[in-house]
Structure formats: C-alpha cells, structure tokens
Design a protein around this motif. Structure first.
Motif, PDB file in Angstrom:
ATOM      1  N   UNK A  94       0.828  -1.207   0.000  1.00 42.26           N
ATOM      2  CA  UNK A  94       0.000   0.000   0.000  1.00 42.26           C
ATOM      3  C   UNK A  94       0.864   1.260   0.000  1.00 42.26           C
ATOM      4  N   UNK A  95       1.967   1.200   0.802  1.00 43.00           N
ATOM      5  CA  UNK A  95       2.869   2.344   0.901  1.00 43.00           C
ATOM      6  C   UNK A  95       3.506   2.650  -0.448  1.00 43.00           C
ATOM      7  N   UNK A  96       3.908   1.555  -1.159  1.00 42.03           N
ATOM      8  CA  UNK A  96       4.534   1.733  -2.473  1.00 42.03           C
ATOM      9  C   UNK A  96       3.551   2.345  -3.462  1.00 42.03           C
ATOM     10  N   UNK A  97       2.285   1.889  -3.400  1.00 41.91           N
ATOM     11  CA  UNK A  97       1.267   2.414  -4.305  1.00 41.91           C
ATOM     12  C   UNK A  97       1.010   3.884  -4.020  1.00 41.91           C
ATOM     13  N   UNK A  98       0.967   4.232  -2.727  1.00 43.23           N
ATOM     14  CA  UNK A  98       0.753   5.618  -2.329  1.00 43.23           C
ATOM     15  C   UNK A  98       1.913   6.487  -2.811  1.00 43.23           C
ATOM     16  N   UNK A  99       3.124   5.949  -2.666  1.00 42.77           N
ATOM     17  CA  UNK A  99       4.316   6.681  -3.092  1.00 42.77           C
ATOM     18  C   UNK A  99       4.311   6.898  -4.595  1.00 42.77           C
ATOM     19  N   UNK A 100       3.908   5.865  -5.358  1.00 39.86           N
ATOM     20  CA  UNK A 100       3.852   5.986  -6.809  1.00 39.86           C
ATOM     21  C   UNK A 100       2.823   7.026  -7.226  1.00 39.86           C
ATOM     22  N   UNK A 101       1.667   7.010  -6.568  1.00 38.50           N
ATOM     23  CA  UNK A 101       0.620   7.989  -6.875  1.00 38.50           C
ATOM     24  C   UNK A 101       1.137   9.402  -6.641  1.00 38.50           C
ATOM     25  N   UNK A 102       1.838   9.585  -5.532  1.00 36.54           N
ATOM     26  CA  UNK A 102       2.391  10.899  -5.214  1.00 36.54           C
ATOM     27  C   UNK A 102       3.407  11.325  -6.260  1.00 36.54           C
ATOM     28  N   UNK A 103       4.225  10.394  -6.716  1.00 35.88           N
ATOM     29  CA  UNK A 103       5.247  10.709  -7.722  1.00 35.88           C
ATOM     30  C   UNK A 103       4.611  11.079  -9.060  1.00 35.88           C
ATOM     31  N   UNK A 104       3.523  10.380  -9.437  1.00 38.06           N
ATOM     32  CA  UNK A 104       2.828  10.699 -10.687  1.00 38.06           C
ATOM     33  C   UNK A 104       2.223  12.097 -10.607  1.00 38.06           C
ATOM     34  N   UNK A 105       1.609  12.414  -9.475  1.00 31.38           N
ATOM     35  CA  UNK A 105       1.027  13.741  -9.292  1.00 31.38           C
ATOM     36  C   UNK A 105       2.121  14.806  -9.365  1.00 31.38           C
ATOM     37  N   UNK A 106       3.256  14.535  -8.736  1.00 32.14           N
ATOM     38  CA  UNK A 106       4.387  15.474  -8.773  1.00 32.14           C
ATOM     39  C   UNK A 106       4.871  15.688 -10.195  1.00 32.14           C
ATOM     40  N   UNK A 107       4.887  14.614 -10.990  1.00 36.01           N
ATOM     41  CA  UNK A 107       5.351  14.704 -12.378  1.00 36.01           C
ATOM     42  C   UNK A 107       4.423  15.591 -13.208  1.00 36.01           C
ATOM     43  N   UNK A 108       3.120  15.318 -13.128  1.00 39.41           N
ATOM     44  CA  UNK A 108       2.148  16.127 -13.876  1.00 39.41           C
ATOM     45  C   UNK A 108       2.217  17.587 -13.441  1.00 39.41           C
ATOM     46  N   UNK A 109       2.230  17.799 -12.139  1.00 38.14           N
ATOM     47  CA  UNK A 109       2.274  19.162 -11.593  1.00 38.14           C
ATOM     48  C   UNK A 109       3.525  19.895 -12.079  1.00 38.14           C
ATOM     49  N   UNK A 110       4.671  19.230 -12.001  1.00 34.70           N
ATOM     50  CA  UNK A 110       5.925  19.858 -12.384  1.00 34.70           C
ATOM     51  C   UNK A 110       5.970  20.257 -13.848  1.00 34.70           C
ATOM     52  N   UNK A 111       5.535  19.359 -14.716  1.00 32.42           N
ATOM     53  CA  UNK A 111       5.551  19.640 -16.152  1.00 32.42           C
ATOM     54  C   UNK A 111       4.592  20.777 -16.500  1.00 32.42           C
ATOM     55  N   UNK A 112       3.404  20.744 -15.950  1.00 33.10           N
ATOM     56  CA  UNK A 112       2.425  21.798 -16.241  1.00 33.10           C
ATOM     57  C   UNK A 112       2.920  23.156 -15.763  1.00 33.10           C
ATOM     58  N   UNK A 113       3.503  23.194 -14.560  1.00 31.30           N
ATOM     59  CA  UNK A 113       4.029  24.444 -14.020  1.00 31.30           C
ATOM     60  C   UNK A 113       5.147  24.985 -14.911  1.00 31.30           C
ATOM     61  N   UNK A 114       6.007  24.116 -15.379  1.00 31.93           N
ATOM     62  CA  UNK A 114       7.101  24.544 -16.259  1.00 31.93           C
ATOM     63  C   UNK A 114       6.557  25.120 -17.566  1.00 31.93           C
ATOM     64  N   UNK A 115       5.548  24.484 -18.117  1.00 33.82           N
ATOM     65  CA  UNK A 115       4.959  24.961 -19.369  1.00 33.82           C
ATOM     66  C   UNK A 115       4.337  26.341 -19.184  1.00 33.82           C
ATOM     67  N   UNK A 116       3.637  26.514 -18.076  1.00 33.03           N
ATOM     68  CA  UNK A 116       3.020  27.808 -17.785  1.00 33.03           C
ATOM     69  C   UNK A 116       4.086  28.888 -17.623  1.00 33.03           C
ATOM     70  N   UNK A 117       5.185  28.520 -16.971  1.00 31.25           N
ATOM     71  CA  UNK A 117       6.255  29.501 -16.725  1.00 31.25           C
ATOM     72  C   UNK A 117       6.843  30.037 -18.021  1.00 31.25           C
ATOM     73  N   UNK A 118       6.953  29.188 -19.032  1.00 33.77           N
ATOM     74  CA  UNK A 118       7.511  29.637 -20.308  1.00 33.77           C
ATOM     75  C   UNK A 118       6.605  30.690 -20.946  1.00 33.77           C
ATOM     76  N   UNK A 119       5.287  30.488 -20.829  1.00 34.29           N
ATOM     77  CA  UNK A 119       4.348  31.488 -21.329  1.00 34.29           C
ATOM     78  C   UNK A 119       4.521  32.813 -20.601  1.00 34.29           C
ATOM     79  N   UNK A 120       4.793  32.753 -19.289  1.00 33.69           N
ATOM     80  CA  UNK A 120       5.016  33.962 -18.503  1.00 33.69           C
ATOM     81  C   UNK A 120       6.301  34.649 -18.946  1.00 33.69           C
ATOM     82  N   UNK A 121       7.339  33.864 -19.226  1.00 38.03           N
ATOM     83  CA  UNK A 121       8.597  34.417 -19.738  1.00 38.03           C
ATOM     84  C   UNK A 121       8.356  35.199 -21.030  1.00 38.03           C
ATOM     85  N   UNK A 122       7.521  34.635 -21.884  1.00 35.77           N
ATOM     86  CA  UNK A 122       7.253  35.282 -23.167  1.00 35.77           C
ATOM     87  C   UNK A 122       6.547  36.622 -22.974  1.00 35.77           C
ATOM     88  N   UNK A 123       5.647  36.694 -22.002  1.00 39.56           N
ATOM     89  CA  UNK A 123       4.962  37.943 -21.705  1.00 39.56           C
ATOM     90  C   UNK A 123       5.958  38.977 -21.181  1.00 39.56           C
TER      91      UNK A 123
END
Length: 217
Positions: A1-30
């Motif tokens: 269960x702990x491993x599954x919880x850890x994997x879920x957290x890592x997937x959420x971190x991955x999606x969050x990180x990539x989306x935030x980076x993409x948004x930041x580039x748009x801000x740089x352009x502005x």
C-alpha cells in the motif's frame, strides 16, 4: 500500500511539475526579457524553421530523447513524454491567454513576470525531477553528464548546457534574419538569470521542498 501511495504521489508530482514549467515559459514570453536557456534555443530555431512551435518542440525533443536512450534510459518516463508532447502546446495556450489579460505590460509588470517565471520554472523542475518518473529530454542531458558520465556536479553542468543553448539560440535568430534589437526578448536578462541560477535554485527546491514532500508518509 505504501509503495502504491508513493507511486501515486510521484505521478502527481510529475504532472504538476511539467504543467508548471509549461506555464512559466508562457510567462517568460509575456515578460519579453529573455526566456529560459532551452527556450532561447527553441525561439531561435522557431524563427529559422517555419513550423508550428508545438510540432517543432516535439521534433527537437525526440532528437534529445535519442541521446538519453543511448546513455541512460533511467531518466525517461511518464514526465518525459508529458513534457515532450504537451509542453509546447501548453506554453502556446498560456502565452495566448496571458496576452488577453496582460495587454501592453509596463516594465514593472514585465519584471514581475520575469521573477515569477524564474521561480516557478525551477519549482516545477524540482517536482518532476524528484518524482523520478522521467525528466524533460533537455534536463536529462545535464543529469546524464553529471550522474552517468561522471563529468561534474549538476549545478555546473547545467550552467554549461544552458550557455550553449543561449549561444545557439541567438546565432540561429540572427542567421534567420531576426533584428539585433529584438535579441533581448529571447536572450536577455531573464536568460542570464536562469542560465546561472536555475541549477542551484532547482537544487534548493529539491532539498527543502520536493524531497521532504516525497519522503513524507
């Protein structure tokens, strides 16, 4: 269960990180005070090659992906492909949206956008790097040189790869007929800041936020 919880957290971190980076580039352009080093290279290439930016981003990253596949596939994962296929388009959407909200920004507004862009791109990068489900193909280059090829510390290798991107971006921009006075929009003060501080700032977020967050039960 702990491993599954850890994997879920890592997937959420991955999606969050990539989306935030993409948004930041748009801000740089502005901000129009220089984008991050890799996007500086992409901006120069975008002027040189008449393709949709999202498609061009995918092509370049597929080439960088081949480098990672040859030297260390460990860095290729979910986040890599999210970044590869979505970042360019999310950036386009963010920039287009912000243009309707921030119209004819003052220099103060642009500086604020620059500061916000620098902080959140490093914040986002730290999240998906720590998640260890793959990083962007560009981030993988510095990590492989540092951790696999053992050629130096990440902070310094990242500075070198960033500087190479800036030089290539400006060169391509000028060769494609870009005006010298417009160079600061793709390689300006923001680019200099990110070239020298992204590595150390990402490591700061790794140590103080993302690694403790992942280790939390």
């Amino acid at each position: 269960m702990a491993d599954k919880k850890n994997l879920t957290r890592r997937i959420i971190m991955s999606f969050f990180g990539v989306i935030i980076c993409a948004i930041s580039v748009g801000i740089f352009k502005i901000a129009a005070l220089g984008v991050d080093p890799f996007q500086s290279f992409m901006a120069g290439l975008d002027v040189m090659i008449p393709l949709d930016f999202g498609l061009l981003y995918i092509i370049v990253n597929v080439l960088l992906l081949s480098f990672a596949l040859i030297f260390d596939r460990h860095y290729i994962g979910i986040a890599t492909f999210i970044n590869l296929f979505l970042l360019g388009y999310i950036t386009q959407f963010t920039y287009s949206f912000l243009q309707t909200v921030i119209i004819d920004p003052s220099i103060v507004t642009r500086i604020i956008c620059l500061v916000v862009g620098v902080v959140i791109i490093c914040f986002g990068s730290a999240f998906y790097m720590t998640a260890d489900l793959g990083v962007s193909t560009y981030d993988a280059v510095a990590l492989i040189i540092c951790n696999t090829l053992k050629k130096g510390k990440f902070q310094y290798i990242r500075i070198i790869t960033d500087l190479v991107c800036v030089i290539l971006g400006v060169t391509l921009f000028v060769l494609a007929g870009g005006k010298v006075r417009d160079i600061p929009t793709i390689a300006g003060v923001g680019t200099i800041i990110t070239a020298f501080f992204m590595g150390p700032l990402i490591e700061f977020f790794n140590v103080h936020i993302t690694r403790p967050f992942l280790a939390r039960a």
